[in-house]
Design a protein around this motif. Sequence first.
Motif, PDB file in Angstrom:
ATOM      1  N   GLU A  53       3.197  -6.770   1.739  1.00 10.36           N
ATOM      2  CA  GLU A  53       3.436  -7.370   0.372  1.00 10.36           C
ATOM      3  C   GLU A  53       2.689  -6.957  -0.597  1.00 10.36           C
ATOM      4  OE1 GLU A  53       1.891  -9.376   2.667  1.00 10.36           O
ATOM      5  OE2 GLU A  53       3.829  -9.829   4.094  1.00 10.36           O
ATOM      6  N   LEU A  54       3.057  -6.913  -1.904  1.00 11.89           N
ATOM      7  CA  LEU A  54       2.195  -6.545  -3.009  1.00 11.89           C
ATOM      8  C   LEU A  54       0.929  -7.344  -3.066  1.00 11.89           C
ATOM      9  CD1 LEU A  54       4.544  -5.849  -6.017  1.00 11.89           C
ATOM     10  CD2 LEU A  54       3.154  -4.206  -4.466  1.00 11.89           C
ATOM     11  N   PRO A  55      -0.477  -7.020  -3.182  1.00  9.75           N
ATOM     12  CA  PRO A  55      -1.684  -7.631  -3.269  1.00  9.75           C
ATOM     13  C   PRO A  55      -1.510  -8.795  -4.344  1.00  9.75           C
ATOM     14  CG  PRO A  55      -1.882  -5.652  -4.099  1.00  9.75           C
ATOM     15  CD  PRO A  55      -0.613  -5.481  -3.686  1.00  9.75           C
ATOM     16  N   ALA A  56      -2.245  -9.807  -3.741  1.00 11.89           N
ATOM     17  CA  ALA A  56      -2.602 -11.125  -4.754  1.00 11.89           C
ATOM     18  C   ALA A  56      -4.132 -11.230  -4.870  1.00 11.89           C
ATOM     19  CB  ALA A  56      -1.523 -12.255  -4.419  1.00 11.89           C
ATOM     20  N   THR A  57      -4.632 -11.428  -3.545  1.00  9.56           N
ATOM     21  CA  THR A  57      -6.067 -11.897  -3.355  1.00  9.56           C
ATOM     22  C   THR A  57      -6.884 -10.477  -3.299  1.00  9.56           C
ATOM     23  OG1 THR A  57      -5.856 -11.951  -1.002  1.00  9.56           O
ATOM     24  CG2 THR A  57      -5.364 -13.976  -2.035  1.00  9.56           C
ATOM     25  N   GLN A  58      -8.331 -10.789  -3.254  1.00  6.24           N
ATOM     26  CA  GLN A  58      -8.948  -9.895  -3.026  1.00  6.24           C
ATOM     27  C   GLN A  58      -9.026  -9.064  -1.795  1.00  6.24           C
ATOM     28  OE1 GLN A  58     -13.121 -10.621  -4.117  1.00  6.24           O
ATOM     29  NE2 GLN A  58     -13.966  -8.469  -3.920  1.00  6.24           N
ATOM     30  N   ALA A  59      -8.613  -9.892  -0.729  1.00 10.20           N
ATOM     31  CA  ALA A  59      -8.807  -9.326   0.767  1.00 10.20           C
ATOM     32  C   ALA A  59      -7.086  -8.382   0.701  1.00 10.20           C
ATOM     33  CB  ALA A  59      -8.562 -10.269   1.575  1.00 10.20           C
ATOM     34  N   ASP A  60      -6.250  -8.974   0.064  1.00  5.88           N
ATOM     35  CA  ASP A  60      -4.968  -8.392  -0.121  1.00  5.88           C
ATOM     36  C   ASP A  60      -5.006  -6.735  -0.569  1.00  5.88           C
ATOM     37  OD1 ASP A  60      -3.720 -10.506   0.976  1.00  5.88           O
ATOM     38  OD2 ASP A  60      -2.996 -11.030  -0.917  1.00  5.88           O
ATOM     39  N   TRP A  61      -5.873  -6.650  -1.723  1.00  4.63           N
ATOM     40  CA  TRP A  61      -6.112  -5.744  -2.342  1.00  4.63           C
ATOM     41  C   TRP A  61      -6.905  -4.575  -1.327  1.00  4.63           C
ATOM     42  CZ3 TRP A  61      -3.858  -3.309  -6.540  1.00  4.63           C
ATOM     43  CH2 TRP A  61      -3.535  -4.049  -7.567  1.00  4.63           C
ATOM     44  N   VAL A  62      -8.001  -5.022  -0.726  1.00  2.00           N
ATOM     45  CA  VAL A  62      -8.581  -4.135   0.191  1.00  2.00           C
ATOM     46  C   VAL A  62      -7.628  -3.692   1.390  1.00  2.00           C
ATOM     47  CG1 VAL A  62     -10.339  -4.166   2.229  1.00  2.00           C
ATOM     48  CG2 VAL A  62     -10.921  -5.424  -0.048  1.00  2.00           C
ATOM     49  N   GLY A  63      -6.650  -4.592   1.676  1.00  2.00           N
ATOM     50  CA  GLY A  63      -5.583  -3.948   2.592  1.00  2.00           C
ATOM     51  C   GLY A  63      -4.506  -3.105   2.127  1.00  2.00           C
ATOM     52  N   TYR A  64      -4.336  -3.290   0.924  1.00  2.00           N
ATOM     53  CA  TYR A  64      -3.367  -2.178   0.144  1.00  2.00           C
ATOM     54  C   TYR A  64      -3.903  -0.962  -0.175  1.00  2.00           C
ATOM     55  CZ  TYR A  64       0.100  -0.814  -3.366  1.00  2.00           C
ATOM     56  OH  TYR A  64       1.098  -0.261  -4.024  1.00  2.00           O
ATOM     57  N   HIS A  65      -5.203  -0.990  -0.606  1.00  2.00           N
ATOM     58  CA  HIS A  65      -5.823   0.165  -0.389  1.00  2.00           C
ATOM     59  C   HIS A  65      -5.864   1.028   0.806  1.00  2.00           C
ATOM     60  CE1 HIS A  65      -9.548   2.721  -0.554  1.00  2.00           C
ATOM     61  NE2 HIS A  65      -8.929   3.077  -1.803  1.00  2.00           N
ATOM     62  N   ILE A  66      -6.317   0.405   1.915  1.00  2.00           N
ATOM     63  CA  ILE A  66      -6.475   0.847   3.161  1.00  2.00           C
ATOM     64  C   ILE A  66      -5.040   1.598   3.697  1.00  2.00           C
ATOM     65  CG2 ILE A  66      -6.803   0.526   5.720  1.00  2.00           C
ATOM     66  CD1 ILE A  66      -8.710  -1.660   4.630  1.00  2.00           C
ATOM     67  N   ARG A  67      -4.056   0.774   3.389  1.00  2.00           N
ATOM     68  CA  ARG A  67      -2.592   1.226   3.700  1.00  2.00           C
ATOM     69  C   ARG A  67      -2.138   2.428   2.718  1.00  2.00           C
ATOM     70  NH1 ARG A  67       2.288  -0.474   5.595  1.00  2.00           N
ATOM     71  NH2 ARG A  67       1.398  -2.003   6.506  1.00  2.00           N
ATOM     72  N   SER A  68      -2.558   2.746   1.431  1.00  2.00           N
ATOM     73  CA  SER A  68      -2.367   3.738   1.016  1.00  2.00           C
ATOM     74  C   SER A  68      -3.351   4.974   1.184  1.00  2.00           C
ATOM     75  CB  SER A  68      -2.862   3.336  -0.706  1.00  2.00           C
ATOM     76  OG  SER A  68      -4.293   3.258  -0.793  1.00  2.00           O
ATOM     77  N   MET A  69      -4.405   4.620   1.914  1.00  2.00           N
ATOM     78  CA  MET A  69      -5.382   5.747   2.461  1.00  2.00           C
ATOM     79  C   MET A  69      -4.736   6.175   3.471  1.00  2.00           C
ATOM     80  SD  MET A  69      -7.795   6.331   0.396  1.00  2.00           S
ATOM     81  CE  MET A  69      -8.644   7.572   1.376  1.00  2.00           C
ATOM     82  N   VAL A  70      -4.208   5.480   4.487  1.00  2.00           N
ATOM     83  CA  VAL A  70      -3.511   5.950   5.571  1.00  2.00           C
ATOM     84  C   VAL A  70      -2.359   6.817   5.403  1.00  2.00           C
ATOM     85  CG1 VAL A  70      -1.762   5.009   7.529  1.00  2.00           C
ATOM     86  CG2 VAL A  70      -3.969   3.809   7.049  1.00  2.00           C
ATOM     87  N   HIS A  71      -1.813   6.601   4.326  1.00  2.00           N
ATOM     88  CA  HIS A  71      -0.703   7.490   3.903  1.00  2.00           C
ATOM     89  C   HIS A  71      -1.322   8.804   3.529  1.00  2.00           C
ATOM     90  CE1 HIS A  71       2.308   4.627   4.720  1.00  2.00           C
ATOM     91  NE2 HIS A  71       2.023   3.899   3.716  1.00  2.00           N
ATOM     92  N   LEU A  72      -2.193   8.588   2.767  1.00  2.00           N
ATOM     93  CA  LEU A  72      -3.038   9.832   2.166  1.00  2.00           C
ATOM     94  C   LEU A  72      -3.552  10.679   3.178  1.00  2.00           C
ATOM     95  CD1 LEU A  72      -4.090  11.504  -0.117  1.00  2.00           C
ATOM     96  CD2 LEU A  72      -5.907   9.820  -0.575  1.00  2.00           C
ATOM     97  N   ARG A  73      -4.254  10.290   4.140  1.00  2.00           N
ATOM     98  CA  ARG A  73      -4.973  10.923   5.182  1.00  2.00           C
ATOM     99  C   ARG A  73      -3.862  11.408   6.443  1.00  2.00           C
ATOM    100  NH1 ARG A  73     -10.595   9.565   6.167  1.00  2.00           N
ATOM    101  NH2 ARG A  73     -10.346  10.103   8.397  1.00  2.00           N
ATOM    102  N   SER A  74      -2.621  10.816   6.364  1.00  2.00           N
ATOM    103  CA  SER A  74      -1.472  11.318   7.159  1.00  2.00           C
ATOM    104  C   SER A  74      -0.765  12.299   6.272  1.00  2.00           C
ATOM    105  CB  SER A  74      -0.854  10.377   7.929  1.00  2.00           C
ATOM    106  OG  SER A  74      -0.170   9.620   7.017  1.00  2.00           O
ATOM    107  N   ASN A  75      -1.115  12.834   5.161  1.00  2.00           N
ATOM    108  CA  ASN A  75      -0.521  13.537   4.151  1.00  2.00           C
ATOM    109  C   ASN A  75       1.111  13.250   3.929  1.00  2.00           C
ATOM    110  OD1 ASN A  75      -2.615  15.578   4.217  1.00  2.00           O
ATOM    111  ND2 ASN A  75      -1.854  16.378   6.240  1.00  2.00           N
ATOM    112  N   ASP A  76       1.232  12.010   3.677  1.00  2.00           N
ATOM    113  CA  ASP A  76       2.357  11.299   3.447  1.00  2.00           C
ATOM    114  C   ASP A  76       2.399  11.134   1.952  1.00  2.00           C
ATOM    115  OD1 ASP A  76       4.821  10.394   3.049  1.00  2.00           O
ATOM    116  OD2 ASP A  76       4.859   9.030   4.697  1.00  2.00           O
TER     117      ASP A  76
END
Length: 201
Positions: free
Chosen positions: A122-145
Amino acid sequence: AEVLRDLGRYKEALAILDRLISQEAVNISPRNSRARILKEMGAFEAAANEYRRILADFPKNATAFVGLAEVLRRAGEIGASLEAYRAAFERFPWIANIRTGLAALLTSQGHYAEALRLLPTELPATQADWVGYHIRSMVHLRSNDFSKAAPMLEWGVLKAPWAGHKRYFESALASLRIRERMFGAALELLKAPPTAALMPL
């Protein structure tokens, strides 16, 4: 003790905590604080042993589980850190910082699919959500997606409510722009002084 720790006066803080622990053996808070100070001092082996002693006495203490996993990570014992994080997640799957800590470590080791399974969709709401959202974006970046990473990072730059989190997204988006050879756009993103990330990816 916490004030002394913040001031970097670790030995004085430890002396106070040792007195508290000797007077209140069943109080877990000063024991976790002691282990945390040892970790900040770079005494990783001593900190890890302290967390292990806490877990032997208080096997359901989530703070000690995370502390042990983080100490092992900072000591470079990645396999042991992953094992500790997985043990913590098995016991406390509902605690967000355990999920995101494990996901970040998995991402740093290239275990992208496993990391994605731990992260919120889901889109982030809490601080923990934002950390998770950033990590998800980094997974896509590191896998060249880049087609998935770019809109997430752009949205994070625009919408992240905390300045530190905004810098995570700006730095990651700058990295993506460099890979796309959009050097001017990357430079604009990197103009502001960076802030420390929660965990290096």
